[in-house]
Design an enzyme around this catalytic site. Structure first.
Site, PDB file in Angstrom:
ATOM      1  N   SER A 234      35.853  30.931  43.427  1.00 38.38           N
ATOM      2  CA  SER A 234      34.808  29.912  43.643  1.00 38.38           C
ATOM      3  C   SER A 234      35.158  28.999  44.816  1.00 38.38           C
ATOM      4  O   SER A 234      34.284  28.659  45.627  1.00 38.38           O
ATOM      5  CB  SER A 234      34.579  29.097  42.374  1.00 38.38           C
ATOM      6  OG  SER A 234      35.783  28.545  41.904  1.00 38.38           O
ATOM      7  N   HIS A 264      36.716  34.860  35.987  1.00 40.35           N
ATOM      8  CA  HIS A 264      37.025  33.549  36.585  1.00 40.35           C
ATOM      9  C   HIS A 264      36.624  32.474  35.574  1.00 40.35           C
ATOM     10  O   HIS A 264      37.147  32.442  34.461  1.00 40.35           O
ATOM     11  CB  HIS A 264      36.289  33.474  37.932  1.00 40.35           C
ATOM     12  CG  HIS A 264      36.687  32.348  38.832  1.00 40.35           C
ATOM     13  ND1 HIS A 264      37.856  31.651  38.701  1.00 40.35           N
ATOM     14  CD2 HIS A 264      36.043  31.786  39.904  1.00 40.35           C
ATOM     15  CE1 HIS A 264      37.920  30.716  39.650  1.00 40.35           C
ATOM     16  NE2 HIS A 264      36.826  30.782  40.383  1.00 40.35           N
ATOM     17  N   ARG A 319      48.288  23.596  32.635  1.00 43.64           N
ATOM     18  CA  ARG A 319      47.049  23.001  32.109  1.00 43.64           C
ATOM     19  C   ARG A 319      46.861  23.409  30.645  1.00 43.64           C
ATOM     20  O   ARG A 319      46.338  22.648  29.842  1.00 43.64           O
ATOM     21  CB  ARG A 319      45.851  23.446  32.970  1.00 43.64           C
ATOM     22  CG  ARG A 319      45.994  23.017  34.421  1.00 43.64           C
ATOM     23  CD  ARG A 319      44.932  23.655  35.305  1.00 43.64           C
ATOM     24  NE  ARG A 319      45.021  25.110  35.287  1.00 43.64           N
ATOM     25  CZ  ARG A 319      44.118  25.931  35.800  1.00 43.64           C
ATOM     26  NH1 ARG A 319      43.038  25.432  36.382  1.00 43.64           N
ATOM     27  NH2 ARG A 319      44.274  27.243  35.768  1.00 43.64           N
ATOM     28  N   ASP A 365      42.129  28.765  30.185  1.00 39.47           N
ATOM     29  CA  ASP A 365      40.957  29.162  29.400  1.00 39.47           C
ATOM     30  C   ASP A 365      41.318  29.624  27.987  1.00 39.47           C
ATOM     31  O   ASP A 365      40.442  29.733  27.130  1.00 39.47           O
ATOM     32  CB  ASP A 365      40.196  30.281  30.131  1.00 39.47           C
ATOM     33  CG  ASP A 365      39.678  29.801  31.467  1.00 39.47           C
ATOM     34  OD1 ASP A 365      39.179  28.670  31.525  1.00 39.47           O
ATOM     35  OD2 ASP A 365      39.797  30.539  32.459  1.00 39.47           O
TER      36      ASP A 365
HETATM   37  N1  AMX Z   1      44.881  41.632  28.744  1.00 40.08           N
HETATM   38  C1  AMX Z   1      45.010  42.959  28.953  1.00 40.08           C
HETATM   39  N2  AMX Z   1      45.308  43.505  30.123  1.00 40.08           N
HETATM   40  C2  AMX Z   1      45.512  42.670  31.149  1.00 40.08           C
HETATM   41  C3  AMX Z   1      45.431  41.279  31.001  1.00 40.08           C
HETATM   42  C4  AMX Z   1      45.079  40.763  29.753  1.00 40.08           C
HETATM   43  N3  AMX Z   1      44.927  39.482  29.521  1.00 40.08           N
HETATM   44  N4  AMX Z   1      45.670  40.701  32.198  1.00 40.08           N
HETATM   45  C5  AMX Z   1      45.910  41.699  33.065  1.00 40.08           C
HETATM   46  N5  AMX Z   1      45.789  42.899  32.427  1.00 40.08           N
HETATM   47  C6  AMX Z   1      45.855  44.226  33.028  1.00 40.08           C
HETATM   48  C7  AMX Z   1      44.745  44.332  34.066  1.00 40.08           C
HETATM   49  O1  AMX Z   1      43.485  44.647  33.438  1.00 40.08           O
HETATM   50  C8  AMX Z   1      45.264  45.423  34.958  1.00 40.08           C
HETATM   51  O2  AMX Z   1      45.021  46.659  34.301  1.00 40.08           O
HETATM   52  P1  AMX Z   1      44.680  48.010  35.151  1.00 40.08           P
HETATM   53  O3  AMX Z   1      45.895  48.229  35.998  1.00 40.08           O
HETATM   54  O4  AMX Z   1      44.441  49.029  34.103  1.00 40.08           O
HETATM   55  O5  AMX Z   1      43.470  47.675  35.961  1.00 40.08           O
HETATM   56  C9  AMX Z   1      46.768  45.155  34.954  1.00 40.08           C
HETATM   57  O6  AMX Z   1      47.026  44.358  33.783  1.00 40.08           O
HETATM   58  C10 AMX Z   1      47.254  44.395  36.176  1.00 40.08           C
HETATM   59  O7  AMX Z   1      46.494  43.202  36.311  1.00 40.08           O
HETATM   60  P2  AMX Z   1      47.113  41.905  37.000  1.00 40.08           P
HETATM   61  O8  AMX Z   1      47.452  42.253  38.407  1.00 40.08           O
HETATM   62  O9  AMX Z   1      48.185  41.340  36.161  1.00 40.08           O
HETATM   63  O10 AMX Z   1      45.909  40.888  36.914  1.00 40.08           O
HETATM   64  P3  AMX Z   1      44.845  40.541  38.041  1.00 40.08           P
HETATM   65  O11 AMX Z   1      45.477  39.614  39.010  1.00 40.08           O
HETATM   66  O12 AMX Z   1      44.205  41.788  38.580  1.00 40.08           O
HETATM   67  O13 AMX Z   1      43.743  39.804  37.190  1.00 40.08           O
HETATM   68  C11 AMX Z   1      43.003  38.322  35.496  1.00 40.08           C
HETATM   69  C12 AMX Z   1      43.978  38.540  36.647  1.00 40.08           C
HETATM   70  C13 AMX Z   1      43.020  36.851  35.116  1.00 40.08           C
HETATM   71  C14 AMX Z   1      41.587  38.680  35.961  1.00 40.08           C
HETATM   72  C15 AMX Z   1      43.448  39.202  34.316  1.00 40.08           C
HETATM   73  O14 AMX Z   1      44.723  38.803  33.894  1.00 40.08           O
HETATM   74  C16 AMX Z   1      42.469  39.144  33.161  1.00 40.08           C
HETATM   75  O15 AMX Z   1      41.481  39.902  33.155  1.00 40.08           O
HETATM   76  N6  AMX Z   1      42.708  38.231  32.159  1.00 40.08           N
HETATM   77  C17 AMX Z   1      41.791  38.019  31.087  1.00 40.08           C
HETATM   78  C18 AMX Z   1      40.586  37.196  31.564  1.00 40.08           C
HETATM   79  C19 AMX Z   1      41.008  35.766  31.881  1.00 40.08           C
HETATM   80  O16 AMX Z   1      41.723  35.133  31.127  1.00 40.08           O
HETATM   81  N7  AMX Z   1      40.504  35.212  33.009  1.00 40.08           N
HETATM   82  C20 AMX Z   1      40.755  33.793  33.387  1.00 40.08           C
HETATM   83  C21 AMX Z   1      41.480  33.654  34.677  1.00 40.08           C
HETATM   84  C22 AMX Z   1      41.640  32.205  35.046  1.00 40.08           C
HETATM   85  C23 AMX Z   1      40.425  31.656  35.708  1.00 40.08           C
HETATM   86  O17 AMX Z   1      40.115  31.992  36.832  1.00 40.08           O
HETATM   87  N8  AMX Z   1      39.691  30.811  35.054  1.00 40.08           N
END
Ligand code: AMX
Length: 426
Positions: A234, A264, A319, A365
């Protein structure tokens, strides 16, 4: 005279511009990063490509605002944080009062905004309503008026400042209105000039707050979500839009649309939904074993555990810790809060054992929704609006400073897969 913050900024800007110019002049061609192919295919993760002075996020520190770790700022008001984000200093009492009275003097929302919101179908997502309400006010933009008149580029930041202040002053009322309208909470509650920005928001939402702790939560919430450097989806969107010399109304509306994605800002909604669903499916307050089994089955089915992981953190988000401390004091017996604590004990080990997530720790979150739920704000579709109201403080600071520095249009280079393949052959 209200406007000490603007005067302070005016006095700081010449030195900031000189510093940027002199760095570029003496070191413009120094190399500070390399780009790898996996970063190109991986969402540009970690590429150093932007300047953002309002805050930084270290892998092992979390959010730092102008050199101060966020956990040292949890007792401050959001207005103080806004002043800090912009100037690098916390306001003294006089400057704070001045800023607060300036905001109050700008809080009159144009009546057509209510008409726009009232015209939307009742099943419209609150983020669509929030983003549209801000965009609908674009015709008020001082920045656009000044630009259309043809002005010295050095003056543009002042109009950007005026737009940002007007928007910041009005969004608590707009968000509170749309909460009450969308979820049938009754008539709009007007602003109270004696209250600070977040307490005013708390009051206008109309959430029951006999002991004043909901107002305290709103202050904390707005502080914790105020900024998270410049590269997140964002903030980046906000910077890109404003770099085209679009005004703050366009920039914030676009940035909020990015915030509305489940990876996000929407994650807070998803996270609470997941906790409530787990509680319902298990049928009672879950045991540790039941939580473990439930989360493991998500992972086994290639699903994410909401609230865990982060693109640029490798620790428990500070946070999250700030909310945990608040929750321990105010809602230690709350059932949903207890599940949040259970997840904190259980999920990181599961993610580590699975070995995929680079960051197995909770982000903000994972807990923010449970704070709101405790006070009866159970409409989790609205949670990202809280995030957005707060984050506009950061968006505003970032684009005021960009305009002050005369930052150019953002235009990275894309390449084709064929080009990458040709590079590999070489
Ligand atoms: N549960 C299960 N698997 C997860 C995970 C979680 N909470 N977080 C990461 N992974 C997996 C990814 O899906 C990815 O799998 P793949 O290789 O099969 O595609 C692998 O681990 C590697 O991912 P990463 O490099 O550690 O994460 P990223 O930087 O690509 O993405 C995020 C980060 C936040 C999108 C991811 O951790 C996620 O989807 N978390 C859950 C949603 C969430 O909490 N989002 C809030 C983020 C904060 C914000 O912006 N408000």
């Amino acid at each position: 005279m209200s406007k000490l913050l603007k005067e302070k900024l005016s006095s700081q800007i010449p030195a900031l511009k000189d510093e940027a110019k002199s760095i570029v002049k003496s070191h413009g061609k120094d190399v500070i990063d390399q780009v790898t192919i996996d970063q190109l295919f991986g969402g540009m993760r970690g590429i150093k490509g932007l300047i953002c002075d309002t805050s930084s996020v270290g892998l092992d520190t979390g959010l730092i605002i102008r050199g101060i770790p966020i956990l040292k700022l949890t007792e401050k008001l959001p207005e103080e944080i806004f002043y800090l984000l912009l100037t690098g200093e916390l306001p003294d009492e006089k400057a704070l009062k001045d800023l607060q009275s300036d905001l109050h003097s700008r809080e009159n929302v144009p009546s057509y905004v209510w008409a726009v919101l009232n015209a939307m179908p009742s099943d419209t997502h609150p983020m669509v309503m929030f983003s549209s309400a801000i965009l609908s006010m674009e015709k008020e933009s001082e920045f656009r008026k000044l630009y259309d008149k043809g002005t010295n580029k050095d003056k543009l930041w002042e109009a950007m400042y005026e737009d940002c202040m007007n928007i910041i002053a009005r969004i608590p009322q707009i968000a509170a209105f749309l909460y009450r309208k969308k979820f049938n909470k009754g008539d709009m509650i007007g602003p109270d000039n004696n209250l600070d920005w977040a307490a005013n928001f708390a009051k206008m939402l109309g959430v029951e707050d006999k002991d004043g702790t909901f107002a305290k939560l709103m202050r904390l919430y707005m502080v914790l979500h105020s900024d998270h450097e410049g590269g997140n989806a964002s903030a980046f969107t906000n910077l890109v839009i404003s770099s085209t010399l679009s005004d703050a109304y366009y920039a914030f509306s676009g940035a909020l649309n990015a915030l509305a994605g489940p990876l996000h800002g929407l994650a807070n909604q998803e996270c609470l939904r997941f906790i409530v669903k787990m509680r319902e499916e298990i049928g009672h307050s879950p045991t540790d074993e039941e939580v473990k089994k439930y989360c493991q089955s998500l992972l086994d089915n290639n699903r994410v555990v909401s609230g865990y992981g982060h693109p640029v953190l490798r620790i428990t988000d500070p946070r999250f810790m700030a909310f945990l401390e608040f929750g321990k004091k105010v809602m230690s017996d709350d059932e949903i809060f207890k599940i949040v604590k259970q997840l904190f004990e259980i999920v990181p080990d599961l993610l580590i054992a699975q070995g995929k997530a680079k960051d197995p720790w909770p982000n903000v979150d994972a807990i923010s929704g449970s704070m709101l739920y405790h006070y009866g704000v159970k409409e989790y579709e609205f949670y990202t609006v809280f995030f957005g109201v707060s984050r506009i403080l950061g968006f505003a600071s970032q684009i005021i400073l960009s305009r002050a520095l005369g930052a150019p249009i953002i235009r990275p280079k894309s390449v084709t897969t064929e080009w990458i393949k040709s590079q590999i052959k070489k």
